[in-house]
Design an enzyme around this catalytic site. Structure first.
Site, short mmCIF file in Angstrom:
data_model
loop_
_atom_site.label_atom_id
_atom_site.label_comp_id
_atom_site.label_asym_id
_atom_site.label_seq_id
_atom_site.Cartn_x
_atom_site.Cartn_y
_atom_site.Cartn_z
N HIS A 65 0.50 -1.25 -0.26
CA HIS A 65 0.29 0.40 -0.14
C HIS A 65 0.64 1.54 0.19
O HIS A 65 1.93 1.42 0.54
CB HIS A 65 -0.64 -0.13 0.88
CG HIS A 65 -1.71 1.58 1.39
ND1 HIS A 65 -2.72 1.19 0.68
CD2 HIS A 65 -1.66 2.87 1.75
CE1 HIS A 65 -3.90 2.61 0.85
NE2 HIS A 65 -2.83 3.49 1.23
N GLU A 142 -8.63 4.15 -7.86
CA GLU A 142 -9.08 5.09 -6.89
C GLU A 142 -10.33 5.35 -7.07
O GLU A 142 -10.34 6.16 -8.50
CB GLU A 142 -8.15 5.86 -6.00
CG GLU A 142 -8.83 6.71 -4.88
CD GLU A 142 -8.22 7.12 -4.51
OE1 GLU A 142 -8.15 6.58 -2.76
OE2 GLU A 142 -7.40 8.68 -4.71
N GLU A 210 -9.67 4.62 9.89
CA GLU A 210 -7.99 5.39 10.12
C GLU A 210 -8.08 6.18 11.12
O GLU A 210 -7.56 6.41 12.07
CB GLU A 210 -8.01 5.64 8.67
CG GLU A 210 -6.05 6.79 8.97
CD GLU A 210 -5.88 7.08 7.43
OE1 GLU A 210 -7.06 7.14 6.67
OE2 GLU A 210 -5.53 7.24 7.07
N ASP A 311 2.29 3.56 3.21
CA ASP A 311 2.01 4.30 2.79
C ASP A 311 2.90 4.82 1.70
O ASP A 311 3.23 4.60 1.24
CB ASP A 311 1.05 5.52 4.11
CG ASP A 311 -0.43 5.66 3.78
OD1 ASP A 311 -0.57 5.72 2.63
OD2 ASP A 311 -0.82 5.56 4.36
O1 MCF Z 1 -3.32 6.33 3.46
C1 MCF Z 1 -3.50 7.70 4.03
C2 MCF Z 1 -4.80 8.20 4.94
N1 MCF Z 1 -5.71 8.01 4.61
C3 MCF Z 1 -6.04 8.52 3.04
N2 MCF Z 1 -6.04 8.91 2.32
C4 MCF Z 1 -4.86 8.66 1.38
C5 MCF Z 1 -3.38 8.41 2.52
N3 MCF Z 1 -2.29 8.62 1.63
C6 MCF Z 1 -2.96 9.52 0.69
N4 MCF Z 1 -4.16 9.52 0.52
C7 MCF Z 1 -4.79 9.70 -0.62
C8 MCF Z 1 -5.80 9.28 -0.95
O2 MCF Z 1 -5.65 8.22 -1.87
O3 MCF Z 1 -5.34 11.31 -0.29
C9 MCF Z 1 -6.46 11.53 -1.03
C10 MCF Z 1 -6.70 10.15 -1.82
O4 MCF Z 1 -6.66 10.61 -2.91
C11 MCF Z 1 -7.07 12.36 0.49
S1 MCF Z 1 -8.49 13.27 -1.14
C12 MCF Z 1 -9.67 12.62 0.51
FE FE Z 2 -2.97 4.78 1.95
#
Ligand code: MCF
Ligand code: FE
Length: 413
Positions: A65, A142, A210, A311
């Site tokens: 991930h 996504e 989360e 991440d």
């Molecule tokens: O995993 C982390 C934290 N949780 C959610 N989103 C993201 C994370 N790292 C990057 N993201 C990206 C997600 O894929 O941030 C954007 C998305 O495109 C958030 S926009 C609401």
């Molecule tokens: Fe993520």
């Protein structure tokens, strides 16, 4: 062409967790032919081998991930999930197009022994960098959308990105679907995305539970997300789903599911997520930096397979699984040696299974994704995996699909 390599220790990550002293691997084209004792293999196959003294051979590591579009090291707000989310929304458009940063992190991951990634792609800016790389990739397109009005546009754009990525589908590049999260995707888009995944046999990835803010919103439709939607979409006055309702979407899905984070999931919810083909991906540094709690890895691992991943640089300072394992080893409260082993299996064998790929174990018939790590005094160590996690600085050699990957040692600092 057939190759034989050997090392002081071969950490197979196979079903029995075999570690072979002075072990060796024979591989040809993309596949591992045999794993055994180096000298025996040399005698049997009668070709020259390459032996790495004071080294471990392991399966190439798997980072299940990450988000390559977020590779710019922009200082998003840390310490609180809500502030991080607001800052990423404010800055992401300009940050996520920076291709040079993407090439750089791809290189760094290979230097650290990573052969495969699960890449969450929000808008497709990472497609070319990943296609051109020598990494093995599961490319998760996504979907994210909270607006009923724009749903047709969002869905069409999502289908277009799937189609664009399918052009590059290959033995090394496969396609998946990511549902961003329950707080950001409306029911109709979730249903459509899952149908696409089912019809095409794609794996699914989803950020889930989360933060405390997310849990509060899903349970009571109040807190941070109430204010958030007042700013971003006035039409959203309550959560699209409750926790159980969200999990129900996946009940009839027949395929791989990677739930990501779940640091705020309760035990009965974890049991609900634990289906035949699901796994939980845990990113402890990201969780810590976004102000959240970390997963009880050892406990949850008994409920469903837990996998360690990094991440992205939007919530981390590194995409190295060597670093992530080290941090996890010191953060997770569990007996040291068995934890070290579980962590290492989670970025090899378990991650390979979760992504549905024939990698992560050094066994005959598996794909030849192999890493070599220099670990001082490994011959004398009887805690090989722990020694590797503590001592290995970066990979010395890497093969993906049986092809040697030149490890460029840029000094980026
Ligand atoms: O995993 C982390 C934290 N949780 C959610 N989103 C993201 C994370 N790292 C990057 N993201 C990206 C997600 O894929 O941030 C954007 C998305 O495109 C958030 S926009 C609401
Ligand atoms: Fe993520």
């Amino acid at each position: 062409m057939m190759s034989i390599i050997g090392a002081s220790k071969v950490i197979t990550c196979n079903e029995n967790n075999d570690i072979i002293n002075d072990g060796g691997i024979v591989f040809e084209d993309k596949c591992i032919i045999e794993v055994g004792v180096f000298n025996d293999l040399i005698q049997k196959y009668k070709i020259q081998g390459n032996f790495f003294d004071e080294c471990c051979i392991t399966p190439a590591l798997i980072n299940a991930h990450t988000h390559i579009e977020f590779s710019s090291s922009f200082p998003y707000n840390l310490g609180s999930f809500s502030q991080w989310l607001s800052s990423i929304i404010a800055h992401r458009q300009e940050e996520m197009t920076k291709k040079e940063c993407m090439y750089k992190v791809i290189n760094l991951m290979q230097q650290n022994g990573i052969g495969t990634i699960g890449a969450i792609s929000s808008q497709g800016f990472d497609l070319q960098p990943l296609v051109q790389s020598s990494l093995r990739v599961v490319y998760f397109n996504e979907i994210i959308g909270s607006s009923e009005e724009n749903q047709n546009f969002i869905y069409k754009n999502f289908l277009q990105r799937i189609e664009d990525s399918l052009k590059y589908q290959s033995h090394r590049f496969s396609i998946g679907i990511a549902i961003h999260s329950p707080y950001s995707v409306i029911p109709s888009l979730i249903t459509q995305a899952i149908t696409q995944a089912q019809n095409n046999n794609f794996p699914l990835s989803v950020h889930f539970l989360e933060s405390a803010e997310e849990r509060e919103w899903l349970e009571n439709s109040c807190g941070f997300f109430k204010e958030f939607y007042k700013k971003f979409n006035l039409q959203v006055t309550q959560s699209f789903h409750n926790i159980n309702g969200f999990l129900q979407y996946f009940d009839n899905f027949n395929g791989k599911i990677l739930f990501v984070h779940a640091t705020h999931a309760r035990e009965h919810e974890l049991y609900r997520m634990a289906k035949k083909d699901s796994a939980l991906v845990s990113c402890p540094v990201s969780n810590r930096l976004l102000g959240g709690r970390m997963l009880d890895f050892k406990k949850v691992n008994h409920i469903l397979p837990c996998i360690l991943a990094t991440d992205s640089l939007a919530s981390h300072y590194s995409l190295s699984l060597l670093e992530e394992m080290k941090i996890a080893l010191f953060s997770f409260n569990a007996p040291l040696l068995s934890l070290a082993q579980e962590l290492f299996l989670s970025v090899t064998q378990k991650a390979g299974q979760a992504l549905g790929l024939n990698i992560g174990m050094l066994n005959a018939g598996m794909l030849a994704d192999i890493a070599v790590f220099h670990v001082p005094f490994i011959k004398q160590s009887c805690n090989e995996i722990l020694s590797l996690i503590l001592q290995a600085k970066q990979a010395q050699n890497l093969w993906i699909d049986g092809v040697p990957i030149p490890i460029e040692r840029y000094n980026y600092e």
